[in-house]
Structure formats: C-alpha cells, structure tokens
Scaffold this motif. Structure first.
Motif, PDB file in Angstrom:
ATOM      1  N   PRO A  48      -1.128 -22.377   5.221  1.00  0.00           N
ATOM      2  CA  PRO A  48      -0.246 -21.335   4.666  1.00  0.00           C
ATOM      3  C   PRO A  48      -0.991 -20.185   4.003  1.00  0.00           C
ATOM      4  N   MET A  49      -2.278 -20.390   3.708  1.00  0.00           N
ATOM      5  CA  MET A  49      -3.053 -19.329   3.068  1.00  0.00           C
ATOM      6  C   MET A  49      -3.080 -18.058   3.916  1.00  0.00           C
ATOM      7  N   PRO A 109       8.194 -11.229   1.956  1.00  0.00           N
ATOM      8  CA  PRO A 109       9.054 -11.537   3.114  1.00  0.00           C
ATOM      9  C   PRO A 109       8.478 -11.034   4.436  1.00  0.00           C
ATOM     10  N   LEU A 110       7.738  -9.932   4.386  1.00  0.00           N
ATOM     11  CA  LEU A 110       7.131  -9.405   5.614  1.00  0.00           C
ATOM     12  C   LEU A 110       6.073 -10.362   6.144  1.00  0.00           C
ATOM     13  N   ALA A 111       5.185 -10.837   5.272  1.00  0.00           N
ATOM     14  CA  ALA A 111       4.134 -11.770   5.693  1.00  0.00           C
ATOM     15  C   ALA A 111       4.735 -13.098   6.138  1.00  0.00           C
ATOM     16  N   TRP A 112       5.783 -13.545   5.454  1.00  0.00           N
ATOM     17  CA  TRP A 112       6.456 -14.788   5.840  1.00  0.00           C
ATOM     18  C   TRP A 112       7.080 -14.658   7.234  1.00  0.00           C
ATOM     19  N   LEU A 113       7.688 -13.505   7.486  1.00  0.00           N
ATOM     20  CA  LEU A 113       8.290 -13.266   8.801  1.00  0.00           C
ATOM     21  C   LEU A 113       7.223 -13.250   9.895  1.00  0.00           C
ATOM     22  N   LEU A 114       6.092 -12.637   9.621  1.00  0.00           N
ATOM     23  CA  LEU A 114       4.994 -12.624  10.578  1.00  0.00           C
ATOM     24  C   LEU A 114       4.487 -14.040  10.853  1.00  0.00           C
ATOM     25  N   ALA A 115       4.443 -14.849   9.797  1.00  0.00           N
ATOM     26  CA  ALA A 115       4.006 -16.242   9.966  1.00  0.00           C
ATOM     27  C   ALA A 115       4.961 -17.005  10.883  1.00  0.00           C
TER      28      ALA A 115
END
Length: 244
Positions: A48-49, A109-115
């Motif tokens: 998750p890092m 939320p942007l980085a989470w969506l990319l993940a």
C-alpha cells in the motif's frame, strides 16, 4: 464566520489558477506512475505504500504552492490589502495560505483511485488511517504557514521555495529504506508535525506517539504566533509588500 468567508473566497481564487489546480494532480499521478513501475518490476504491487506515498507527496506539493499564492497576490496587487486590514493579519494570512493545503487533500482519493485502476493493494482504510490523514494535514498546514510567511519578505519566493520544502519532505522519512528512515522518523517527529502521521500511514504497526506530535505542533504554532507579525512588520519596512 468572517474567517470562513475569507477562506472560501481565497479557495475559489486558488483553484481558478490553472497552475495551482493541476500541480497537485500531476504531482500525485507522476509519483504514482514512478512507484508503480518500480513496484511492478519488483513484484511489489501488494504494498500500500505505493499509493500512500503518492498521496502524501501530492498533498505536500500542493502545500508548497502557498509561497506561490503569496507571489500571485503580490502580482495582482492585492497582498497589501489582505495583510493591512483591521482583521488580525495572522488570520488574513492563514486564510490566504490555507487553500493550498486544503486542496491538497484531493491527492488521497486520487491516489487511491489510481491504486484501484492499476490493481495496487490499498490496505485497510479505517478510522485510524483517516485520523492520521487529518493530523498530517494539520501538521503540513502549520509548517507551510510559517515558511510562506517568510516569503512576504521577497518577491522571489518560488526561487527559494525548494531549498526549504524538499529537505522537510525528506526529513519526514517519506522515501527510503525502512531501516534508514525509521530512526530518522523517531527523531524528526519531535520537531516536524508531519513525521508521526507519515510514519503511521506507511508502517501501520508503528505506535501513535501523540506526545511527539503535540510537541512538534506546539513548536511551530508558537513560532507562527511570535514570528508572523514581526515578519510582516519587517516586510513593510523593506517595501516587499509593494504598498503604493
């Protein structure tokens, strides 16, 4: 209420600037792609890092534009009117700078969506995680307010910005090997309020040292209360506010 109205006005003005608007997005996406490439090559997509580092980096990238927002107001000729009011000048300055860190929260939320799109593990999002994000935002905002206040002394704020902002990011231990960054974090958490939240976000097994966080936050708040008015007085004497 007056502060909230002032903040909302400055926030709308901030996001209307295309540079400020896109910097957080492009910073988050670019660092995510870089980390994704490395993780993919090393079969580490279950870490998750990858997205958490990208989100923190995006938040701090947005925070660093606070100095630019001062320059933007100076260019428009409105900085003297923001600072020289019957309203507390520290409150006026905070309302001017707060949109930078507030808009930066979009990086999570942007980085989470990319993940999710790239099948990267997102880990557990619980109340502890959300609390650390809030504490990180408070810490980053506090640091940025004091740093940006110094930039009222010079019209060349963006030139010197990286000389301060990049070392602070490195001292938080956001990037690097765990064996090297953890000892650094254990020290810097007592004088950088961003460090403790970053440590817990990256290493979920790390203890929440609320005492270190309060200690570091108190240091920066005291410096803000003591230094901001003196800095603005000096800026007036030097004429860097460009008061006509």
């Amino acid at each position: 209420m007056r502060f909230l109205r002032l903040f909302w006005f400055q926030f709308k003005l901030y996001i209307s600037n295309q540079y400020f608007f896109w910097l957080t997005i492009t910073s988050t996406v670019s660092i995510f792609i870089l980390q994704y490439t490395i993780a993919y090559a090393n079969h580490g997509l279950n870490d998750p890092m990858v997205w958490i580092r990208s989100a923190v980096f995006g938040l701090w990238s947005s925070c660093t534009t606070a100095a630019g927002s001062i320059g933007y107001q100076r260019f428009q000729g409105t900085l003297p009117y923001i600072v020289n009011t019957r309203y507390d000048e520290r409150g006026s300055l905070i309302a001017l700078l707060l949109p930078a860190s507030s808009y930066g929260l979009i990086s999570f939320p942007l980085a989470w969506l990319l993940a999710k799109i790239f099948s990267v593990s997102t880990g557990k999002i619980d109340l502890k995680f959300i609390l650390m994000v809030i504490l990180l935002w408070i810490g980053a905002t506090t640091i940025d307010i004091l740093i940006a206040a110094f930039f009222t002394l010079t019209p060349n704020a963006l030139v010197y910005e990286a000389l301060i902002d990049v070392p602070i990011l490195l001292l938080t231990g956001l990037f690097g090997n765990k064996a090297l960054t953890l000892p650094l974090m254990n020290v810097s958490q007592y004088f950088l309020p961003m460090t403790m939240p970053v440590k817990v976000l990256l290493y979920s097994s790390a203890a929440i040292n609320i005492g270190a966080y309060i200690c570091s936050l108190a240091i920066w708040i005291v410096l803000i209360l003591v230094m901001v008015r003196r800095i603005n007085d000096l800026a007036r004497k030097k004429g860097t506010l460009r008061i006509i």
